[in-house]
Design an enzyme around this catalytic site. Structure first.
Site, PDB file in Angstrom:
ATOM      1  N   HIS A 135      -7.554   0.729  -6.010  1.00  0.00           N
ATOM      2  CA  HIS A 135      -7.736  -0.343  -5.242  1.00  0.00           C
ATOM      3  C   HIS A 135      -8.417  -1.717  -5.771  1.00  0.00           C
ATOM      4  O   HIS A 135      -9.481  -1.958  -5.388  1.00  0.00           O
ATOM      5  CB  HIS A 135      -8.704   0.379  -4.265  1.00  0.00           C
ATOM      6  CG  HIS A 135      -8.638  -0.177  -2.648  1.00  0.00           C
ATOM      7  ND1 HIS A 135      -7.670  -1.366  -2.398  1.00  0.00           N
ATOM      8  CD2 HIS A 135      -9.282   0.125  -1.698  1.00  0.00           C
ATOM      9  CE1 HIS A 135      -7.814  -1.914  -1.101  1.00  0.00           C
ATOM     10  NE2 HIS A 135      -8.805  -0.859  -0.733  1.00  0.00           N
ATOM     11  N   ASP A 172     -17.753   6.320  -0.991  1.00  0.00           N
ATOM     12  CA  ASP A 172     -16.538   6.210  -0.338  1.00  0.00           C
ATOM     13  C   ASP A 172     -16.332   7.619   0.328  1.00  0.00           C
ATOM     14  O   ASP A 172     -16.958   8.569   0.109  1.00  0.00           O
ATOM     15  CB  ASP A 172     -15.431   5.899  -1.220  1.00  0.00           C
ATOM     16  CG  ASP A 172     -14.036   5.685  -0.494  1.00  0.00           C
ATOM     17  OD1 ASP A 172     -14.031   5.583   0.775  1.00  0.00           O
ATOM     18  OD2 ASP A 172     -13.100   5.758  -1.353  1.00  0.00           O
ATOM     19  N   CYS A 227     -16.630   0.811   0.775  1.00  0.00           N
ATOM     20  CA  CYS A 227     -15.468   0.103   1.122  1.00  0.00           C
ATOM     21  C   CYS A 227     -15.057   0.054   2.703  1.00  0.00           C
ATOM     22  O   CYS A 227     -14.379  -0.818   2.976  1.00  0.00           O
ATOM     23  CB  CYS A 227     -14.408   0.498   0.087  1.00  0.00           C
ATOM     24  SG  CYS A 227     -13.901   2.201   0.372  1.00  0.00           S
ATOM     25  N   ARG A 235       0.802  -1.174  -0.160  1.00  0.00           N
ATOM     26  CA  ARG A 235      -0.005   0.234   0.070  1.00  0.00           C
ATOM     27  C   ARG A 235       0.818   1.191   0.052  1.00  0.00           C
ATOM     28  O   ARG A 235       1.724   1.449   1.079  1.00  0.00           O
ATOM     29  CB  ARG A 235      -0.826  -0.092   1.164  1.00  0.00           C
ATOM     30  CG  ARG A 235      -1.738   1.081   1.457  1.00  0.00           C
ATOM     31  CD  ARG A 235      -2.761   1.190   2.459  1.00  0.00           C
ATOM     32  NE  ARG A 235      -3.910   0.214   2.031  1.00  0.00           N
ATOM     33  CZ  ARG A 235      -5.052   0.066   2.537  1.00  0.00           C
ATOM     34  NH1 ARG A 235      -5.504   0.790   3.693  1.00  0.00           N
ATOM     35  NH2 ARG A 235      -6.140  -0.719   2.187  1.00  0.00           N
ATOM     36  N   GLN A 241      -9.949  -4.405  -3.291  1.00  0.00           N
ATOM     37  CA  GLN A 241     -11.470  -4.038  -2.924  1.00  0.00           C
ATOM     38  C   GLN A 241     -12.531  -4.087  -3.841  1.00  0.00           C
ATOM     39  O   GLN A 241     -13.514  -4.874  -3.493  1.00  0.00           O
ATOM     40  CB  GLN A 241     -11.463  -2.503  -2.615  1.00  0.00           C
ATOM     41  CG  GLN A 241     -12.787  -2.098  -1.865  1.00  0.00           C
ATOM     42  CD  GLN A 241     -13.153  -2.601  -0.634  1.00  0.00           C
ATOM     43  OE1 GLN A 241     -12.337  -2.580   0.516  1.00  0.00           O
ATOM     44  NE2 GLN A 241     -14.313  -3.192  -0.543  1.00  0.00           N
ATOM     45  N   ARG A 263     -13.322  -9.308   1.816  1.00  0.00           N
ATOM     46  CA  ARG A 263     -11.910  -9.148   1.531  1.00  0.00           C
ATOM     47  C   ARG A 263     -11.048 -10.252   1.925  1.00  0.00           C
ATOM     48  O   ARG A 263      -9.935 -10.463   1.275  1.00  0.00           O
ATOM     49  CB  ARG A 263     -11.535  -7.816   2.531  1.00  0.00           C
ATOM     50  CG  ARG A 263     -12.043  -6.425   2.105  1.00  0.00           C
ATOM     51  CD  ARG A 263     -11.771  -6.086   0.728  1.00  0.00           C
ATOM     52  NE  ARG A 263     -10.522  -5.921   0.425  1.00  0.00           N
ATOM     53  CZ  ARG A 263      -9.389  -4.992   0.617  1.00  0.00           C
ATOM     54  NH1 ARG A 263     -10.004  -3.919   1.174  1.00  0.00           N
ATOM     55  NH2 ARG A 263      -8.120  -5.164   0.649  1.00  0.00           N
TER      56      ARG A 263
HETATM   57  N1   CP Z   1     -11.423  -0.900   2.515  1.00  0.00           N
HETATM   58  C1   CP Z   1     -10.240  -0.963   2.834  1.00  0.00           C
HETATM   59  O1   CP Z   1      -9.209  -1.191   2.223  1.00  0.00           O
HETATM   60  O2   CP Z   1      -9.938  -0.820   4.239  1.00  0.00           O
HETATM   61  P1   CP Z   1      -8.491  -0.603   5.149  1.00  0.00           P
HETATM   62  O3   CP Z   1      -8.055   0.786   4.698  1.00  0.00           O
HETATM   63  O4   CP Z   1      -8.907  -0.649   6.593  1.00  0.00           O
HETATM   64  O5   CP Z   1      -7.642  -1.530   4.637  1.00  0.00           O
HETATM   65  N1  NVA Z   2     -10.401   6.133  -0.917  1.00  0.00           N
HETATM   66  C1  NVA Z   2      -9.815   5.682   0.315  1.00  0.00           C
HETATM   67  C2  NVA Z   2     -10.272   4.244   0.452  1.00  0.00           C
HETATM   68  C3  NVA Z   2      -9.767   3.548   1.831  1.00  0.00           C
HETATM   69  C4  NVA Z   2     -10.202   2.247   2.041  1.00  0.00           C
HETATM   70  C5  NVA Z   2      -8.766   6.019   0.583  1.00  0.00           C
HETATM   71  O1  NVA Z   2      -7.574   5.906  -0.269  1.00  0.00           O
HETATM   72  O2  NVA Z   2      -8.334   6.574   1.979  1.00  0.00           O
END
Ligand code: CP
Ligand code: NVA
Length: 320
Positions: free
Chosen positions: A126, A221, A262, A99, A129, A290
């Site tokens: 993502h 989101d 998400c 990430r 997700q 997930r």
């Molecule tokens: N939806 C998602 O990716 O959650 P986290 O940021 O908790 O991993």
């Molecule tokens: N769009 C959000 C998703 C979190 C899972 C972010 O990038 O923070």
């Protein structure tokens, strides 16, 4: 092969990953020896609840050892290059789940790695997700093809991955964002091409009511993603307020429509508590899925079972 964005996959890859994830959900220890004690390295430059816990659990269930690190744990924080880090991790791990902020950082990892690299969220995409979201939709409706979804809110990584995922899964998607927070132009172009190839509609609008009219699912989101400057928060809330998913907006979808997010959710901002906690909300099914899709994705990658779209975003040693 790497999974950096949904468009790295073919439609067939998606449906096979969903079948495998579904099988793992029904029979969890199915392939416990796949990793045979091998390490899978996870790197998180941003916080995570669902992604980290699901991948660590999935790696354990596949017989592997998750090694989770952050930017301050690695010599990268003291100037070791991304490329050298990727080469070292490749000598010790079966896969690398990361990430990051910029997509380009992850692309550099992938180019230098000789093991599969999985995008665990970047500013641009993502994919894991979106695959869990498709599994959730398939469970609720028995299929993905022919269904329609509206995404309402700020255009972001989740929007981008849904645009590609819906196109590959045969779903119509209508995306309603303010002009200031529209999805990225090059991703839109790619998603239009995928939608055209699948014969499904992809609509971009600034009107939430137009997007949600008669759809099977409404998705939203956070209005401020982890990669967005925190100083933008107040301005974003002001601009995005008309895009809140509330009972009035939800009522414009089909009576059977589901609500998706998400997570993490900000009740009172992008969604009201009334909708997020309603009996048509599937947000915790998405979260649970997930885990099952992390198992499916890892197994498909480690066993080289994805055929790929033929347009891998980052060709690297792992593909040769
Ligand atoms: N939806 C998602 O990716 O959650 P986290 O940021 O908790 O991993
Ligand atoms: N769009 C959000 C998703 C979190 C899972 C972010 O990038 O923070």
């Amino acid at each position: 092969m790497h999974l950096l964005r949904v468009a790295d996959l073919s439609s067939r890859d998606i449906s096979r990953a969903l079948d495998l994830s579904d099988a793992f959900k029904r029979h969890p220890p199915r392939s416990a020896t796949l990793l045979h004690g091998a390490a899978v390295t996870l790197y998180f430059a941003k916080p995570s609840t669902r992604t980290r816990i699901s991948f660590e659990t999935a790696i354990h269930r596949l017989g592997g050892v998750p090694v989770t690190v952050g930017p301050n744990d690695l010599q990268m924080g003291r100037g070791e290059s991304i490329e050298d880090t990727a080469r070292v991790i490749s000598r010790m791990s079966r896969a690398f789940v990361a990430r990051t902020f910029a997509d380009d950082e992850l692309a550099r990892f992938a180019r230098a790695a000789s093991i599969p690299v999985v995008n665990a969220l970047t500013d641009g995409h993502h994919p894991c997700q979106a695959i869990a979201d498709l599994l959730t939709i398939r469970e609720k409706f028995g299929r993905t093809e022919g269904l329609s979804m509206a995404y309402v809110g700020a255009g972001n990584n989740v929007t981008h991955s849904l645009m590609e995922a819906c196109a590959l899964a045969g779903m119509e998607l209508r995306v309603a964002t303010p002009k200031a927070y529209a999805p990225h132009g090059t991703v839109v172009e790619r998603a239009h091409a995928l939608a055209k190839a699948s014969g499904v509609k992809l609509l971009l609008t600034n009107d939430p009511a137009e997007a949600v009219d008669g759809v099977d699912a409404i998705y939203t989101d956070t209005w401020l993603s982890m990669g967005d400057p925190p100083a933008e928060r107040e301005e974003r809330i002001a601009i995005l307020e008309p895009y809140q998913v509330n009972a009035a907006l939800f009522a414009k979808a089909k009576p059977t429509a589901i609500f998706m997010h998400c997570l993490p959710a900000h009740r009172g901002e992008e969604v009201t508590a009334e909708v997020a906690d309603s009996d048509r909300s599937v947000i915790f099914d998405q979260a649970e899925n997930r885990l099952h899709t992390s198992l499916g994705i890892l197994e498909m990658l480690v066993t080289h079972s994805f055929e790929g779209s033929g347009h891998q975003s980052v060709p690297g040693p792992a593909n040769s």
